[in-house]
Design a protein around this motif. Sequence first.
Motif, PDB file in Angstrom:
ATOM      1  N   HIS A 197     -15.540  14.606  11.859  1.00  0.00           N
ATOM      2  CA  HIS A 197     -15.868  12.835  12.596  1.00  0.00           C
ATOM      3  C   HIS A 197     -14.878  12.697  13.448  1.00  0.00           C
ATOM      4  O   HIS A 197     -13.739  12.522  12.853  1.00  0.00           O
ATOM      5  CB  HIS A 197     -16.354  12.123  11.321  1.00  0.00           C
ATOM      6  N   VAL A 198     -15.227  11.730  14.375  1.00  0.00           N
ATOM      7  CA  VAL A 198     -14.211  11.149  15.101  1.00  0.00           C
ATOM      8  C   VAL A 198     -14.708   9.895  15.697  1.00  0.00           C
ATOM      9  O   VAL A 198     -15.988   9.723  15.959  1.00  0.00           O
ATOM     10  CB  VAL A 198     -13.853  12.289  16.724  1.00  0.00           C
ATOM     11  N   THR A 199     -13.883   8.967  15.861  1.00  0.00           N
ATOM     12  CA  THR A 199     -14.170   7.735  16.354  1.00  0.00           C
ATOM     13  C   THR A 199     -13.452   7.229  17.625  1.00  0.00           C
ATOM     14  O   THR A 199     -12.452   7.495  17.996  1.00  0.00           O
ATOM     15  CB  THR A 199     -13.786   6.186  15.589  1.00  0.00           C
ATOM     16  N   PHE A 200     -14.371   7.115  18.772  1.00  0.00           N
ATOM     17  CA  PHE A 200     -13.945   6.786  20.185  1.00  0.00           C
ATOM     18  C   PHE A 200     -14.098   5.392  20.644  1.00  0.00           C
ATOM     19  O   PHE A 200     -14.953   4.653  19.706  1.00  0.00           O
ATOM     20  CB  PHE A 200     -14.653   7.697  21.047  1.00  0.00           C
ATOM     21  N   ASP A 202     -14.050  -1.729  28.610  1.00  0.00           N
ATOM     22  CA  ASP A 202     -14.170  -0.302  28.297  1.00  0.00           C
ATOM     23  C   ASP A 202     -13.248   0.389  27.929  1.00  0.00           C
ATOM     24  O   ASP A 202     -12.107   0.587  28.293  1.00  0.00           O
ATOM     25  CB  ASP A 202     -14.709   0.349  29.703  1.00  0.00           C
ATOM     26  N   PHE A 203     -13.195   0.804  26.719  1.00  0.00           N
ATOM     27  CA  PHE A 203     -11.977   1.279  25.970  1.00  0.00           C
ATOM     28  C   PHE A 203     -12.255   2.761  25.615  1.00  0.00           C
ATOM     29  O   PHE A 203     -11.564   3.528  24.683  1.00  0.00           O
ATOM     30  CB  PHE A 203     -12.008   0.437  24.384  1.00  0.00           C
ATOM     31  N   ARG A 204     -13.062   3.309  26.187  1.00  0.00           N
ATOM     32  CA  ARG A 204     -13.451   4.770  26.092  1.00  0.00           C
ATOM     33  C   ARG A 204     -12.437   5.449  26.718  1.00  0.00           C
ATOM     34  O   ARG A 204     -12.013   5.278  27.819  1.00  0.00           O
ATOM     35  CB  ARG A 204     -14.947   5.231  26.768  1.00  0.00           C
ATOM     36  N   ASP A 205     -11.968   6.773  26.215  1.00  0.00           N
ATOM     37  CA  ASP A 205     -10.950   7.629  26.574  1.00  0.00           C
ATOM     38  C   ASP A 205     -11.608   8.969  26.653  1.00  0.00           C
ATOM     39  O   ASP A 205     -11.814   9.885  25.889  1.00  0.00           O
ATOM     40  CB  ASP A 205      -9.908   7.537  25.599  1.00  0.00           C
ATOM     41  N   PHE A 206     -12.066   9.017  28.231  1.00  0.00           N
ATOM     42  CA  PHE A 206     -13.006  10.119  28.293  1.00  0.00           C
ATOM     43  C   PHE A 206     -12.127  11.667  28.393  1.00  0.00           C
ATOM     44  O   PHE A 206     -12.619  12.577  27.810  1.00  0.00           O
ATOM     45  CB  PHE A 206     -13.729  10.178  29.641  1.00  0.00           C
ATOM     46  N   ALA A 207     -10.700  11.513  28.454  1.00  0.00           N
ATOM     47  CA  ALA A 207      -9.932  12.723  28.369  1.00  0.00           C
ATOM     48  C   ALA A 207      -9.953  13.181  26.713  1.00  0.00           C
ATOM     49  O   ALA A 207     -10.215  14.271  26.272  1.00  0.00           O
ATOM     50  CB  ALA A 207      -8.656  12.467  28.898  1.00  0.00           C
ATOM     51  N   ALA A 208      -9.787  12.109  25.821  1.00  0.00           N
ATOM     52  CA  ALA A 208      -9.881  12.486  24.282  1.00  0.00           C
ATOM     53  C   ALA A 208     -11.183  12.939  24.032  1.00  0.00           C
ATOM     54  O   ALA A 208     -11.525  14.055  23.103  1.00  0.00           O
ATOM     55  CB  ALA A 208      -9.596  11.380  23.577  1.00  0.00           C
ATOM     56  N   ILE A 209     -12.319  12.556  24.543  1.00  0.00           N
ATOM     57  CA  ILE A 209     -13.720  12.775  24.446  1.00  0.00           C
ATOM     58  C   ILE A 209     -13.962  14.401  24.852  1.00  0.00           C
ATOM     59  O   ILE A 209     -14.660  15.154  24.065  1.00  0.00           O
ATOM     60  CB  ILE A 209     -14.921  11.824  25.128  1.00  0.00           C
TER      61      ILE A 209
END
Length: 168
Positions: free
Chosen positions: A117-120, A144-151
């Motif tokens: 499990h991971v939380t983005f 917008d706090f999404r980190d698409f590199a991490a995703i």
Amino acid sequence: MSNNVLVAYATKNGSTAEIAEAVAAVLRKDGLTAEALPARSVTDVGPYDAVVVGGGLYAGRWHKDARRFVRRQRRALTERPVWFFSSGPLDASASERDIPPVPGARRAMDKLRVTEHVTFGGRLEEGAEGRIARMIVQSGKGGDFRDFAAIESWAAGVAKALGDQRVQ
């Protein structure tokens, strides 16, 4: 052998859907067949060799459609590799540290033997549905706090794990 992957997602304002689409795109780029679908529309996971389930976080709870999907598909999900992700913190915390799953997701993980499990971070911007969401945006705490590199990095790890299973 895991080749056909479902990325089922539960979202209210579309942020989690965009994360699911990014995950599916990485899986496809890495040679898997993958599709992202709303969790509420999936009636059978039988055609899939592996499943990723994503749910938005609202008031400390995993989106109800993610919880319902896992409950409906529990038996089939125990027979294949499963990963979970959550999206929701409206700050940089998800990029700074590991955020554990909320209780509803944790209970489902324990029943299904979820691989990971991971939380983005989440996104909440102008036009968001719901009174509380609109209040958060109006107070200046949206964004917008999404980190698409991490995703994409996480999705590549899922693809690698599935590729390793295909080799065995």
